[in-house]
Design a protein around this motif. Structure first.
Motif, PDB file in Angstrom:
ATOM      1  N   LEU A 313       0.823  -1.218   0.000  1.00 44.26           N
ATOM      2  CA  LEU A 313       0.000   0.000   0.000  1.00 44.26           C
ATOM      3  C   LEU A 313       0.854   1.264   0.000  1.00 44.26           C
ATOM      4  N   SER A 314       2.095   1.137   0.482  1.00 44.97           N
ATOM      5  CA  SER A 314       2.995   2.295   0.461  1.00 44.97           C
ATOM      6  C   SER A 314       3.719   2.430  -0.878  1.00 44.97           C
ATOM      7  N   GLY A 315       3.453   1.477  -1.798  1.00 50.73           N
ATOM      8  CA  GLY A 315       4.042   1.551  -3.128  1.00 50.73           C
ATOM      9  C   GLY A 315       5.276   0.702  -3.315  1.00 50.73           C
ATOM     10  N   THR A 316       5.597  -0.172  -2.346  1.00 53.70           N
ATOM     11  CA  THR A 316       6.797  -1.010  -2.433  1.00 53.70           C
ATOM     12  C   THR A 316       6.393  -2.474  -2.542  1.00 53.70           C
ATOM     13  N   ARG A 317       6.642  -3.082  -3.708  1.00 52.91           N
ATOM     14  CA  ARG A 317       6.412  -4.516  -3.857  1.00 52.91           C
ATOM     15  C   ARG A 317       7.629  -5.284  -3.358  1.00 52.91           C
ATOM     16  N   LEU A 318       7.440  -6.552  -3.081  1.00 50.50           N
ATOM     17  CA  LEU A 318       8.488  -7.338  -2.441  1.00 50.50           C
ATOM     18  C   LEU A 318       9.753  -7.426  -3.288  1.00 50.50           C
ATOM     19  N   ASP A 319       9.605  -7.370  -4.612  1.00 53.81           N
ATOM     20  CA  ASP A 319      10.790  -7.445  -5.472  1.00 53.81           C
ATOM     21  C   ASP A 319      11.141  -6.100  -6.103  1.00 53.81           C
ATOM     22  N   GLY A 320      10.533  -5.032  -5.605  1.00 55.19           N
ATOM     23  CA  GLY A 320      10.882  -3.696  -6.062  1.00 55.19           C
ATOM     24  C   GLY A 320      10.160  -3.206  -7.299  1.00 55.19           C
ATOM     25  N   ARG A 321       9.259  -4.018  -7.869  1.00 58.01           N
ATOM     26  CA  ARG A 321       8.537  -3.597  -9.074  1.00 58.01           C
ATOM     27  C   ARG A 321       7.464  -2.564  -8.758  1.00 58.01           C
ATOM     28  N   ALA A 322       7.064  -1.830  -9.801  1.00 59.60           N
ATOM     29  CA  ALA A 322       5.880  -0.982  -9.696  1.00 59.60           C
ATOM     30  C   ALA A 322       4.642  -1.875  -9.771  1.00 59.60           C
ATOM     31  N   ASP A 475     -10.885   1.819   1.991  1.00 54.20           N
ATOM     32  CA  ASP A 475     -10.739   3.174   1.456  1.00 54.20           C
ATOM     33  C   ASP A 475      -9.516   3.296   0.555  1.00 54.20           C
ATOM     34  N   LYS A 476      -8.683   2.267   0.546  1.00 55.51           N
ATOM     35  CA  LYS A 476      -7.473   2.305  -0.262  1.00 55.51           C
ATOM     36  C   LYS A 476      -7.176   0.911  -0.786  1.00 55.51           C
ATOM     37  N   TRP A 477      -6.928   0.822  -2.090  1.00 55.61           N
ATOM     38  CA  TRP A 477      -6.585  -0.477  -2.664  1.00 55.61           C
ATOM     39  C   TRP A 477      -5.569  -0.304  -3.792  1.00 55.61           C
ATOM     40  N   THR A 478      -4.777  -1.359  -3.988  1.00 58.06           N
ATOM     41  CA  THR A 478      -3.733  -1.347  -5.014  1.00 58.06           C
ATOM     42  C   THR A 478      -3.790  -2.647  -5.797  1.00 58.06           C
TER      43      THR A 478
END
Length: 711
Positions: A313-322, A475-478
């Protein structure tokens, strides 16, 4: 205990759908008979105490199609059903998937759903009734089930959506879409289409939802008539370890940020072992304040989930991808010798090896069921060995997951397989998952496409598939393209979409939360389309189009059509004729009822030889055509000449030569080869031949004849 029979019903899709309870299986927690047309499914829901130490929700769903429901006997020596069929296993999964998320967190009681098809009219599908019946049985059982949910099937004929299509309508349909949900949201999707554009697929899903609401209301009406109120939903007890482990959140996030799956797993195992030693020194069973390892494990799992979700949710995936990025993709074809086609598709740490086998009509999968016998000429079998995830476990037969993933990939590719009159081969694809870290079923779709093209199968369009996940906090989803294992495990959704550049061929939605909205569905379809186009570009850079011909190691298949009335002629008395052709040519011959003849051989020469024999035997004798024939018998009035296998005609003595013939033997003997012309075929199919006409056309004379004039 329910002591009265209650039935509620409504008109649905042009037929009556009814739910009945109170008369059958009164000792079950909940039991319902669902009837639609003359198809009836009995569903019982039963609960029992939880097993000590269990750390998961033990929900079991079983669905069986008894052949007696269609007035049929089971085949074979034993006249009773055996292990579940593929269709039964798929329906178990369809019934399980929308129900499982609606039990409260921490609920560990045993729950078993049993669905039995009691009658089948041959037109109305029972699988949808199993899903609705399971929800209705749970609704009246008193279990803490947050339903009801309902399911409907949609078809599409001439671009028009059909609610609850019949079996005969589905033969014409370009869409087979099953949608399940609650009154508020969608919970499960399973659909296959003929390259349906994303917008139209989204419209179909939302069209189904309005009918889902109607069936949810019907289940509430049943509960109301039985006097059963809404169940109490207990809150999950607070785990005292949750607060104790809160300080380790940053360490968990750091470990989860390691890009490699195995290294990430090792880091998490080391951190878990460190915390266990801290709270349970010397491998103690309890802490000083009486907390157990089971409580620790549950709290640690929750900490992992919190870390992964907060990172995403903070914009950081486990492998660094967008969020919308694919992992690296690598494609190879022709990787195995001797097989008819092969390919390896690698996406990140997920890898599928596809092997293609081509065969004749004799290799088709033949099955029997409620709706009669059927054959499959395209099969995709999925294997998931334990080494693909770095584990050891006993090797058994394919489980429900393997069967489900294989069928999803198979039906996602099936719509681009050429028709059998264009490509008469039976096709089998094996997808071996060599490495897995997210969405191996969609990797199977990609490897199958590459393998089919390598095998020379002229598929209509290449197909690719991708899985989209989500972390949804209301209220927030990615949305997450190409989810990894941890993102699937700790996320809320696994939404698989397969298709071509023109539209969707396969779609499957599984959820861990209580449903998703139309906004999320349409956004997912759009994001999946972008990823799919990127995948197709990578795949087509490896192999642009199907190979021009099948492999040299593949059997050579040739098809021709004959008049069905001549099937007996081709087979011959006791199979004598067809056996002779097969023995002489080395080919294998299969004949369909409509007169389609399929010739299979190890090489083209053998196939061509068999084809020539068949065409000569079955072709219509054409007046005016010249044939090279063998003299089979001689009479005073002429010679009988075989101009095609099993077909002879009479060449009258007056037609044997351009001169006078006193004796037939003056012109020919038995066994001679003569060129003759068909001059007539009478209404009794008797053939009249002329050698004289051939001589006239060739401008020559026959020295064997005698002049009938005086010297």
């Amino acid at each position: 205990m329910i002591v009265k029979k209650v039935t509620v019903e409504c008109e649905f899709g042009g037929r009556t759908l009814s739910l009945s309870s109170g008369e059958l299986a009164k000792q079950a927690s909940g039991a319902v008979m669902v009837q639609y047309g003359d198809t009836s499914v009995f569903v019982a829901a039963q609960t029992g105490p939880s097993r000590p130490g269990i750390d998961f929700f033990p929900l079991t769903v079983d669905y069986r199609e008894r052949l007696a429901a269609a007035g049929k006997f089971a085949g074979g020596y034993l006249k009773r059903e055996g292990r579940p069929t593929t269709r039964e296993i798929l329906t178990c999964r369809l019934t399980d998937r929308p129900i499982r998320p609606l039990f409260p967190k921490g609920f560990r009681d045993e729950v078993q759903i049993m669905s039995n098809v009691m009658s089948c009219d041959g037109e109305n599908f029972p699988d949808i009734l199993s899903i609705n019946g399971a929800s209705a049985a749970l609704r009246i059982s008193g279990m803490p089930f947050k339903g009801p949910i309902a399911a409907v099937r949609l078809g599409m004929i001439n671009d028009e959506l059909i609610l609850m299509p019949t079996v005969s309508q589905m033969e014409e349909s370009t869409l087979d879409l099953i949608v399940a949900g609650s009154e508020k949201s969608i919970l499960m999707i399973e659909g296959f289409a003929n390259q349906l554009p994303e917008k139209e697929m989204g419209d179909a899903i939302m069209h189904a939802h309005q009918f889902i609401k109607q069936l949810c209301k019907l289940q509430e009406d049943l509960a109301k008539e039985l006097g059963i109120g809404k169940p109490e939903i207990p809150e999950a007890p607070e785990n005292p370890f949750t607060d104790k482990l809160a300080g380790a959140l940053s360490k968990v996030k750091a470990a989860k940020g390691i890009t490699k799956k195995q290294e990430r797993g090792e880091a998490m195992s080391a951190l878990k072992a460190e915390l266990l030693e801290q709270y349970f020194p010397g491998d103690a069973e309890e802490t000083s304040d009486g907390l157990t390892k089971a409580q620790f494990k549950d709290a640690f799992y929750g900490l992992e989930a919190k870390a992964v979700r907060e990172l995403i949710l903070s914009g950081t995936r486990l492998d660094g991808r967008a969020p919308a990025d694919l992992r690296s993709v690598k494609c190879e074809v022709g990787t195995l010798p001797r097989v008819h086609g092969s390919a390896v598709f690698t996406r990140g740490e997920t890898q599928s090896l596809a092997t293609i086998t081509l065969g004749s009509t004799r290799d088709q999968q033949r099955s029997d069921g409620l709706f009669g016998e059927f054959s499959e000429r395209f099969m995709l079998h999925y294997y998931f060995p334990s080494f693909s995830v770095g584990e050891c476990r006993p090797i058994r037969g394919p489980g429900r997951r393997e069967i489900g993933h294989g069928c999803l990939a198979e039906r996602s590719v099936a719509s681009v397989i050429p028709a059998d009159d264009k490509f008469p081969y039976t096709i089998r694809v094996i997808s071996d998952i060599l490495e897995s870290n997210g969405s191996s079923s969609m990797a199977s779709v990609c490897s199958a496409t590459l393998g089919l093209m390598d095998a020379g199968v002229p598929i209509l369009q290449p197909v690719a598939g991708i899985s989209i996940g989500i972390v949804d906090e209301g209220d927030k989803w990615t949305l997450l393209t190409d989810i990894m294992g941890d993102e699937d495990h700790f996320g809320d959704m696994d939404f698989k979409v397969a298709g071509t550049g023109r539209g969707v061929t396969g779609i499957q939605l599984d959820l861990k939360n209580e449903g998703i909205s139309e906004e999320i569905i349409r956004a997912t379809l759009d994001q999946a389309l972008k990823a799919r186009k990127e995948l197709l570009r990578e795949m087509l850079s490896c192999i642009r189009r199907p190979r021009a011909s099948v492999s040299d190691s593949a059997p050579k298949l040739v098809q021709t059509s004959i008049n069905p009335e001549k099937i007996g002629l081709l087979i011959g008395p006791g199979g004598k004729t067809i056996r002779a052709i097969q023995e002489e040519s080395g080919a294998t011959i299969d004949i369909a009822e409509d007169g389609t003849v399929t010739i299979s051989a190890v090489n083209g020469a053998a196939a061509d030889a068999a084809l020539a024999r068949i065409e000569a035997l079955t072709e219509e004798i054409q007046p005016g055509r010249i044939y090279s024939g063998k003299v089979t018998s001689i009479k005073d009035f002429g010679a009988f000449i075989e101009i095609a296998p099993g077909k002879d005609g009479l060449c009258h003595i007056s037609e044997l030569s351009d001169g006078f013939v006193k004796n037939v033997n003056d012109v020919c003997n038995v066994g001679d080869i003569l060129e003759v012309k068909v001059i007539a075929v009478d209404d009794q199919n008797r053939v009249k031949l002329s050698r004289k006409a051939v001589l006239a056309e060739q401008g020559g004379t026959d020295g064997d004849g005698e002049d009938d004039t005086d010297d």
